[in-house]
Design a protein around this motif. Structure first.
Motif, PDB file in Angstrom:
ATOM      1  N   LEU A 178      -4.749  -4.425 -23.302  1.00 48.84           N
ATOM      2  CA  LEU A 178      -3.469  -4.330 -22.318  1.00 48.84           C
ATOM      3  C   LEU A 178      -3.746  -5.407 -21.001  1.00 48.84           C
ATOM      4  O   LEU A 178      -2.970  -6.045 -20.387  1.00 48.84           O
ATOM      5  N   GLU A 179      -5.087  -5.362 -20.490  1.00 44.65           N
ATOM      6  CA  GLU A 179      -5.237  -6.435 -19.508  1.00 44.65           C
ATOM      7  C   GLU A 179      -5.284  -7.938 -19.969  1.00 44.65           C
ATOM      8  O   GLU A 179      -5.173  -8.666 -19.151  1.00 44.65           O
ATOM      9  N   ARG A 180      -5.877  -8.360 -21.083  1.00 43.42           N
ATOM     10  CA  ARG A 180      -6.318  -9.387 -21.263  1.00 43.42           C
ATOM     11  C   ARG A 180      -5.433  -9.974 -22.308  1.00 43.42           C
ATOM     12  O   ARG A 180      -5.269 -11.349 -22.251  1.00 43.42           O
ATOM     13  N   GLU A 181      -4.782  -9.469 -23.154  1.00 46.87           N
ATOM     14  CA  GLU A 181      -3.688 -10.122 -24.297  1.00 46.87           C
ATOM     15  C   GLU A 181      -2.382  -9.516 -23.956  1.00 46.87           C
ATOM     16  O   GLU A 181      -1.300 -10.655 -24.469  1.00 46.87           O
ATOM     17  N   ALA A 182      -1.940  -8.412 -23.343  1.00 49.16           N
ATOM     18  CA  ALA A 182      -0.538  -8.067 -23.458  1.00 49.16           C
ATOM     19  C   ALA A 182       0.484  -8.695 -22.505  1.00 49.16           C
ATOM     20  O   ALA A 182       1.820  -8.693 -22.610  1.00 49.16           O
TER      21      ALA A 182
ATOM     22  N   GLY B 224       1.053  -1.198  -0.157  1.00 52.45           N
ATOM     23  CA  GLY B 224      -0.013   0.013   0.156  1.00 52.45           C
ATOM     24  C   GLY B 224       0.697   1.218  -0.040  1.00 52.45           C
ATOM     25  O   GLY B 224       0.310   2.248   0.101  1.00 52.45           O
ATOM     26  N   TRP B 225       2.153   1.271  -0.274  1.00 51.91           N
ATOM     27  CA  TRP B 225       2.700   2.368  -0.384  1.00 51.91           C
ATOM     28  C   TRP B 225       2.699   3.278  -1.579  1.00 51.91           C
ATOM     29  O   TRP B 225       2.675   4.269  -1.588  1.00 51.91           O
ATOM     30  N   LEU B 226       2.510   2.535  -2.740  1.00 46.21           N
ATOM     31  CA  LEU B 226       1.979   3.175  -3.898  1.00 46.21           C
ATOM     32  C   LEU B 226       0.775   2.465  -4.497  1.00 46.21           C
ATOM     33  O   LEU B 226       0.573   1.129  -4.088  1.00 46.21           O
ATOM     34  N   ASP B 227      -0.088   3.273  -5.033  1.00 44.84           N
ATOM     35  CA  ASP B 227      -1.338   2.606  -5.867  1.00 44.84           C
ATOM     36  C   ASP B 227      -0.909   1.805  -6.952  1.00 44.84           C
ATOM     37  O   ASP B 227      -0.143   2.311  -7.677  1.00 44.84           O
ATOM     38  N   ARG B 228      -1.424   0.914  -7.276  1.00 42.63           N
ATOM     39  CA  ARG B 228      -1.143   0.002  -8.530  1.00 42.63           C
ATOM     40  C   ARG B 228      -1.691   0.871  -9.856  1.00 42.63           C
ATOM     41  O   ARG B 228      -2.984   1.234  -9.654  1.00 42.63           O
ATOM     42  N   PRO B 229      -0.957   1.294 -10.733  1.00 40.12           N
ATOM     43  CA  PRO B 229      -1.552   2.265 -11.825  1.00 40.12           C
ATOM     44  C   PRO B 229      -2.907   1.484 -12.578  1.00 40.12           C
ATOM     45  O   PRO B 229      -2.806   0.323 -13.087  1.00 40.12           O
ATOM     46  N   THR B 230      -3.771   2.152 -12.758  1.00 35.21           N
ATOM     47  CA  THR B 230      -4.901   1.737 -13.374  1.00 35.21           C
ATOM     48  C   THR B 230      -4.811   1.831 -14.593  1.00 35.21           C
ATOM     49  O   THR B 230      -4.097   2.581 -15.388  1.00 35.21           O
ATOM     50  N   LEU B 231      -5.522   0.947 -15.449  1.00 36.57           N
ATOM     51  CA  LEU B 231      -5.771   0.882 -16.942  1.00 36.57           C
ATOM     52  C   LEU B 231      -7.019   1.025 -17.461  1.00 36.57           C
ATOM     53  O   LEU B 231      -7.544   0.807 -18.605  1.00 36.57           O
ATOM     54  N   ASP B 232      -7.970   1.293 -16.203  1.00 39.75           N
ATOM     55  CA  ASP B 232      -9.428   1.619 -16.719  1.00 39.75           C
ATOM     56  C   ASP B 232      -9.648   2.930 -17.419  1.00 39.75           C
ATOM     57  O   ASP B 232      -9.196   3.712 -17.003  1.00 39.75           O
ATOM     58  N   PRO B 233     -10.200   2.722 -18.499  1.00 40.66           N
ATOM     59  CA  PRO B 233     -10.337   3.904 -19.376  1.00 40.66           C
ATOM     60  C   PRO B 233     -11.043   5.112 -18.848  1.00 40.66           C
ATOM     61  O   PRO B 233     -10.606   6.289 -18.932  1.00 40.66           O
ATOM     62  N   ASP B 234     -11.906   4.805 -17.952  1.00 41.38           N
ATOM     63  CA  ASP B 234     -12.937   5.801 -17.399  1.00 41.38           C
ATOM     64  C   ASP B 234     -11.994   6.438 -16.203  1.00 41.38           C
ATOM     65  O   ASP B 234     -11.976   7.782 -16.196  1.00 41.38           O
TER      66      ASP B 234
ATOM     67  N   ASP C 155     -13.344   5.188 -28.629  1.00 41.06           N
ATOM     68  CA  ASP C 155     -13.646   3.508 -28.793  1.00 41.06           C
ATOM     69  C   ASP C 155     -12.309   2.843 -28.798  1.00 41.06           C
ATOM     70  O   ASP C 155     -12.331   1.661 -28.261  1.00 41.06           O
ATOM     71  N   ARG C 156     -11.172   3.455 -29.387  1.00 45.15           N
ATOM     72  CA  ARG C 156      -9.816   2.640 -29.469  1.00 45.15           C
ATOM     73  C   ARG C 156      -9.289   2.594 -28.010  1.00 45.15           C
ATOM     74  O   ARG C 156      -8.475   1.723 -27.616  1.00 45.15           O
ATOM     75  N   LEU C 157      -9.474   3.732 -27.204  1.00 44.97           N
ATOM     76  CA  LEU C 157      -8.872   3.661 -25.923  1.00 44.97           C
ATOM     77  C   LEU C 157      -9.618   2.531 -25.292  1.00 44.97           C
ATOM     78  O   LEU C 157      -8.953   1.558 -24.402  1.00 44.97           O
TER      79      LEU C 157
END
Length: 417
Positions: free
Chosen positions: A80-84, A39-49, A71-73
């Motif tokens: 990035l979450e599912r394939e990368a 909890g020292w840093l937040d895990r970077p989000t990749l959620d588009p919203d 749409d492309r975002l």
């Protein structure tokens, strides 16, 4: 083609400073996991919203302008979450690059609203340097950039077209570009040999396309086939309209009339040539060629280098097949677009430049109907003899590493689309 981590700082730790690049990456991934789990840093989000909300908050504007980029975002974030198969460092870099693109998007919309005259800036018909990735386009661009009668996009302008601090518009962009480049070299020293560059050097406009969530910068870093398919199937007209407006914005920040032809160079142009020519009336094309075996081996090597930094599962054979497919697609599209158009063009081969660059430059200048002054040729000679051009000679690659044969390449490159 080159991709640069944005908003990524190298940890200032002795263990990293003294380690080799592979150990640096392993240590960074381990330290990041520890910081996130404790909890020292937040895990970077990749959620588009969440990414959009953060960009709006940081830029103090709610306007990113609706469009196909959204749409492309969504597709890119899902890929990035599912394939990368991103590692921790890859997640930080992906978050940083997308955040940087969205912040630039918010700032450009705010600037354009305050200064609508930017859209009225007249650009001279550009010189398009068109070729596959690794076809020698950077070399030709930087040779021509020695001519003060031509203009070009600098590295810092491509990746940071909009400043954070308006009172320090130039210094702000230069400093951020220098930090990003230093981080890239810290974690990936081989980048120096694959694509030697500097903050003020002539550079392809890849960063401008990131703002539209378009182009192959993302594809060359991450295994994101769903995003690749979306970009290949998209109507690129809106993305290139923004691209042109961003060039006008760069000219506006320079505070000088854009009276010189712009040297524009992107491998993506080959894929979208119809839209590029529709956007830039009166353009002239320098088309580059290279034998497909070394071309595809070098391309796959660059992509593997980028993916290996950000994923522990970079598959060399998948990369080889994907960039063989991608190269063949671009070649077919470029050939078809040039057949349909009457755009003036000259063909230049990679090996011919290696054998006698002066002869090939003379051909280009004859095509451009410009005298080649001795002082300009002397500047080009200094570039050829310089350190950064020599760095390119140290990029080694092997077709077999990527599971490809000469027959595979011949079949793919001669296949009718």
């Amino acid at each position: 083609m080159a991709t640069i981590p944005q908003h990524t700082a190298a940890p200032n730790l002795p263990a990293l400073e003294s380690a080799g690049p592979a150990q640096r990456r392993r240590t960074a991934n381990r330290l990041l996991e520890t910081a996130w789990s404790k909890g020292w840093l937040d895990r970077p989000t990749l959620d588009p919203d969440e990414l959009i909300a953060a960009a709006r908050k940081a830029s103090k504007t709610g306007n990113l302008h609706d469009g196909c980029w959204r749409d492309r975002l969504n597709i890119l974030a899902s890929a990035l979450e599912r394939e990368a198969s991103l590692n921790n460092l890859g997640r930080v870099i992906a978050h940083g690059q997308i955040t940087a693109a969205l912040l630039n998007r918010a700032r450009m919309q705010a600037l354009w609203a305050r200064h609508p005259e930017i859209g009225e800036i007249k650009l001279q018909p550009p010189i398009l340097i068109v070729g596959q990735m690794r076809s020698g386009s950077t070399r030709i661009q930087r040779l021509l950039a020695c001519d003060p009668r031509l203009t070009f996009t600098r590295f810092y302008e491509s990746w940071n077209p909009l400043p954070r601090f308006w009172g320090l518009a130039h210094a702000d962009r230069v400093i951020r570009a220098a930090v990003a480049l230093s981080c890239a070299h810290f974690f990936n020293p081989a980048f120096r040999h694959i694509h030697p560059t500097g903050v003020h050097h002539a550079e392809e406009e890849m960063g401008l396309q990131n703002i539209s969530m378009f182009g192959s910068a993302f594809e060359a870093q991450w295994r994101v086939p769903s995003f690749t398919a979306a970009v290949e199937d998209a109507d690129p007209a809106a993305a290139y309209a923004e691209f042109k407006r961003l060039l006008q914005t760069i000219a506006w920040f320079r505070r000088r009339a854009p009276s010189r032809p712009w040297l524009l160079k992107l491998p993506q142009f080959a894929q979208d040539m119809d839209a590029v020519l529709a956007t830039f009336a009166g353009a002239r094309v320098i088309r580059l060629h290279r034998d497909p075996q070394p071309l595809i081996a070098s391309s796959a090597s660059l992509v593997h280098n980028q993916m290996s930094l950000q994923s522990d599962d970079a598959d060399a054979r998948w990369i080889g097949q994907e960039w063989l497919r991608k190269t063949a697609l671009r070649e077919r599209r470029l050939n078809a677009a040039l057949r349909r158009s009457a755009v003036p063009s000259v063909d230049v081969h990679y090996d011919a430049v290696n054998q006698d660059w002066r002869e090939q430059i003379a051909r280009i200048y004859k095509f451009l109907d410009m005298p080649l002054r001795p002082s300009i040729e002397q500047g080009m000679s200094r570039f050829i003899k310089g350190k950064r051009h020599k760095e390119l000679r140290r990029h080694n690659y092997d077709l077999g590493q990527f599971g490809l044969s000469r027959m595979d390449i011949h079949q793919a490159m001669t296949e009718e689309g």
